[in-house]
Scaffold this active site. Structure first.
Site, PDB file in Angstrom:
ATOM      1  NE  ARG A 255      30.345  40.901  50.716  1.00 56.20           N
ATOM      2  CZ  ARG A 255      29.060  41.164  50.551  1.00 56.20           C
ATOM      3  NH1 ARG A 255      28.243  40.386  51.141  1.00 56.20           N
ATOM      4  NH2 ARG A 255      28.794  42.141  50.048  1.00 56.20           N
ATOM      5  CG  HIS A 259      26.565  38.004  47.026  1.00 61.24           C
ATOM      6  ND1 HIS A 259      26.830  37.136  47.967  1.00 61.24           N
ATOM      7  CD2 HIS A 259      25.897  37.613  46.004  1.00 61.24           C
ATOM      8  CE1 HIS A 259      26.148  35.922  47.514  1.00 61.24           C
ATOM      9  NE2 HIS A 259      25.564  36.008  46.482  1.00 61.24           N
ATOM     10  CE1 TYR A 268      26.253  45.360  50.323  1.00 65.85           C
ATOM     11  CE2 TYR A 268      25.534  45.529  48.123  1.00 65.85           C
ATOM     12  CZ  TYR A 268      26.281  44.844  49.072  1.00 65.85           C
ATOM     13  OH  TYR A 268      26.976  43.682  48.557  1.00 65.85           O
TER      14      TYR A 268
END
Lengths: 337, 327
Positions: A255, A259, A268
């Site tokens: 990805r 998100h 993160y």
């Protein structure tokens, strides 16, 4: 010059039964969804659309898989990143932009749902929701219905690796296993469930390992290789149509974006991770392959990019100016009228 | 007219609809060869075959979710939850999916699905085979919630539920299965969803109820008649969406309303019924609206003495009715 180079490179797509036109169209679709995605982030940051869910990095997995299906008879239960899947089944840049702007004409939901919540009967895409993995039993039900009606349809259901922990994944896969139903369970493992990495989601090496418990094959494939994904998905679809039941496919992806537009992945993700992964960008890889086998050249590439840009410009302009639903439309479609 | 039990009525509805329409099929745990743990699907497996009377793996969310997929395709699944108490793993599918399919797709997709679930106590079922869970589904637009109390209504409403274009939760009171018998026409008929039914005409007090407690109210009304009071009894039949018109009409008729249900009081359907009455006809009442319900404890205990304490019965209902009549 082209001749001497192409002779050294294996033509993988011909072996798979894909024509030059088909692979070019796969490439065009990959580029289209990437560019739509990029545009929606700009629109979001400009304050024009409230929310974005991204497919960037997963285009090869999505388009490779969708091309292996029959859009005239198969059904999709996609998940929220699957712009690449739905575009192959007929959704257009305009449809996706209408959804991003939440306009009345949005074929997914008439502006009721967030972007990425795909659906459209005319495209054979069952409407999806936000609680993850609920679509898995739906795909099993569609496959069951197809069998009861004597159809040779296949249903395709996709989800992330985090979602594969949900009870609905297990319950749906087990049901399909017991009844040998024609379902392709397609996990797009992008290594993160929002912020939680694979190692904190799953203790087995591959999501594909989970298939063992359901009595059908589980296959792990490089999700950045569109032709490899096509190949394994085509095999799964053929198996399903032969009455041999379901297959679980794990496409190993990455990805590129956070998100969602409300997430900051710098909190993160290790620094440099995305840059490193981008070296395997599925679109660049496919571009490189297509040039090596002599299907794509600079001129054709420019032509495709121009078409894609024009398509997105027009879609954006159309959607931005399209009307919202009437306020009172909020009260419609609760029950049959 | 033939006299049959409540469960026979349910069985007949499924059998007749399956014979009429190839798209109707049954799925659930033990519904096939065994014919269901209560025998609601008895004989269907033999008559319609394994493919249309499907024993599923023991997994309620899949039963609901698979049925949703099949319904979206255009079939007419009847999914059975073995006990209403076990519907909880399927709540996400029912509430997030079935109930919202039409709305979220702007009317593009729909979900013509029936979920049957045996509910209620008085059968020595303990906490997890006795619950009334209907109230938690009575706040979900997109879903219809039906609870018949007689064989006539059970058959007619189940046929309507199967033919409905939207998801219907069909709660069957377990105590009614063999305890309640009644006349059912020999010819095809349906009972409309969304319509309450006056089960007894009266002048002095109104009882609004549904399910097993309807029968308690009817028995109590006979006793109350001897005291010189006649009770008007409304059977809600559909709990969501409620038949507001019939509720208000029944309340106006006598000006004294007692709401009775086995489900616990706080947050129960009775509160909504009382709310409708307060909104629409408060000044036409001659007494405060009363509710007689199950106690606000988590569920029915297994111990017989405790179960008896928990459950309503004709005497408890009579007492509440007599008090209101004398108000």
């Amino acid at each position: 010059m082209g001749d001497s180079r192409t002779s050294q490179v294996e033509n993988k797509h011909k072996k798979l039964g894909l024509s030059d036109e088909q692979v070019l169209s796969m490439y065009q679709d990959m580029l289209l969804v990437r560019k739509i995605d990029e545009r929606t982030w700009i629109l979001n940051r400009a304050g024009k659309i409230p929310f974005v869910l991204s497919c960037q990095g997963q285009e090869a997995a999505q388009i490779g898989a969708a091309y292996a299906l029959d859009k005239n008879k198969d059904y999709l239960c996609p998940y929220y990143r699957d712009a690449g899947v739905v575009i192959v089944f007929g959704m257009t840049a305009k449809d996706l932009m209408l959804s991003s702007f939440a306009r009345a004409e949005d074929p997914n939901s008439g502006g009721r749902q967030m972007p990425g919540h795909f659906g459209g009967k005319k495209y054979r895409i069952l409407s999806g929701s936000s609680p993850v993995t609920t679509q898995v039993p739906h795909a099993v039900g569609l496959a069951l219905a197809g069998r009861l009606e004597g159809k040779d349809l296949v249903t395709f259901v996709s989800f992330g690796e985090g979602s594969s922990n949900q009870g609905d994944f297990h319950e749906g896969a087990n049901f399909a296993g017991v009844h040998k139903l024609p379902v392709i369970f397609f996990c797009e493992n992008n290594k993160y469930a929002i912020s939680v990495p694979y190692s904190k989601q799953v203790a087995c090496n591959s999501i594909a390992d989970r298939a063992l418990g359901y009595g059908f094959p589980g296959i792990s494939v490089d999700g950045s290789d569109v032709l490899e994904v096509y190949k394994v998905t085509k095999e799964a679809a053929d198996r399903a149509r032969r009455g041999e039941g379901a297959t679980l496919i794990e496409a190993r992806c990455f990805r590129y974006m956070p998100h969602s537009s409300d997430d900051d992945d710098r909190t993160y993700r290790p620094e440099g991770e995305v840059a490193e992964e981008k070296k395997q960008d599925p679109i660049h890889q496919f571009n490189h392959y297509l040039k090596e086998v002599g299907v794509l050249n600079e001129e054709k590439e420019k032509e495709i990019l121009e078409w894609v840009t024009k398509e997105i410009d027009e879609a954006t302009e159309y959607a931005e100016n399209a009307p919202s639903p009437a306020p009172e439309d909020t009260l419609k479609h609760i029950y049959a009228e | 007219m033939t006299i049959i039990t409540y469960i026979e009525a349910i069985n007949q509805a499924m059998r007749e609809e399956m014979a009429r329409d190839q798209k109707v099929f049954v799925l659930g745990e033990d519904v096939g060869l065994k014919g269901g743990v209560f025998k609601a699907t008895q004989g269907l497996y033999e008559e319609f075959g394994e493919a249309r009377v499907m024993d599923t793996p023991l997994a309620e969310s899949a039963i609901a979710g698979v049925a949703i997929g099949a319904a979206a395709y255009g079939l007419r699944p009847i999914a059975e939850m073995q006990f209403a108490d076990f519907i909880m793993p399927a709540v996400n599918q029912i509430v997030s999916e079935a109930a919202k399919m039409r709305y979220r797709s702007n009317g593009d997709w729909n979900c013509p699905l029936v979920i049957r679930a045996p509910y209620g106590g008085g059968v020595h079922g303990g906490l997890y085979h006795s619950q009334c869970v209907e109230a938690m589904f009575c706040n979900i637009p997109g879903l219809k919630v039906v609870t018949p109390s007689t064989p006539y209504d059970a058959k007619g409403l189940l046929i309507s539920a199967i033919r409905d274009e939207d998801p219907v939760l069909f709660f069957e009171h377990k105590r009614c299965y063999r305890f309640i018998k009644g006349e059912v026409p020999d010819i095809e008929y349906t009972v409309p969803i969304g319509k309450a039914d006056v089960k007894r005409e009266g002048e002095d007090i109104t009882v609004i109820t549904y399910g097993l407690t309807l029968h308690f109210a009817l028995q109590a009304a006979d006793k109350l008649e001897k005291d010189g009071y006649s009770a008007h009894i409304l059977d809600l039949r559909t709990l969501y969406p409620l038949d507001k018109e019939s509720i208000v009409q029944a309340a106006r008729k006598t000006g004294k309303v007692l709401i009775v249900h086995e489900d616990n009081k706080e947050g129960g359907v009775g509160g909504e019924v009382a709310g409708i009455i307060a909104e629409e006809c408060l000044y036409e009442l001659d007494a405060p609206v009363k509710r007689l319900c199950g106690p606000d404890v988590p569920a029915t205990p297994y111990n017989g003495v405790m179960e008896k304490f928990f459950m309503l019965n004709p005497d408890k209902v009579y007492k509440a009715m007599a008090e209101l009549a004398a108000f």
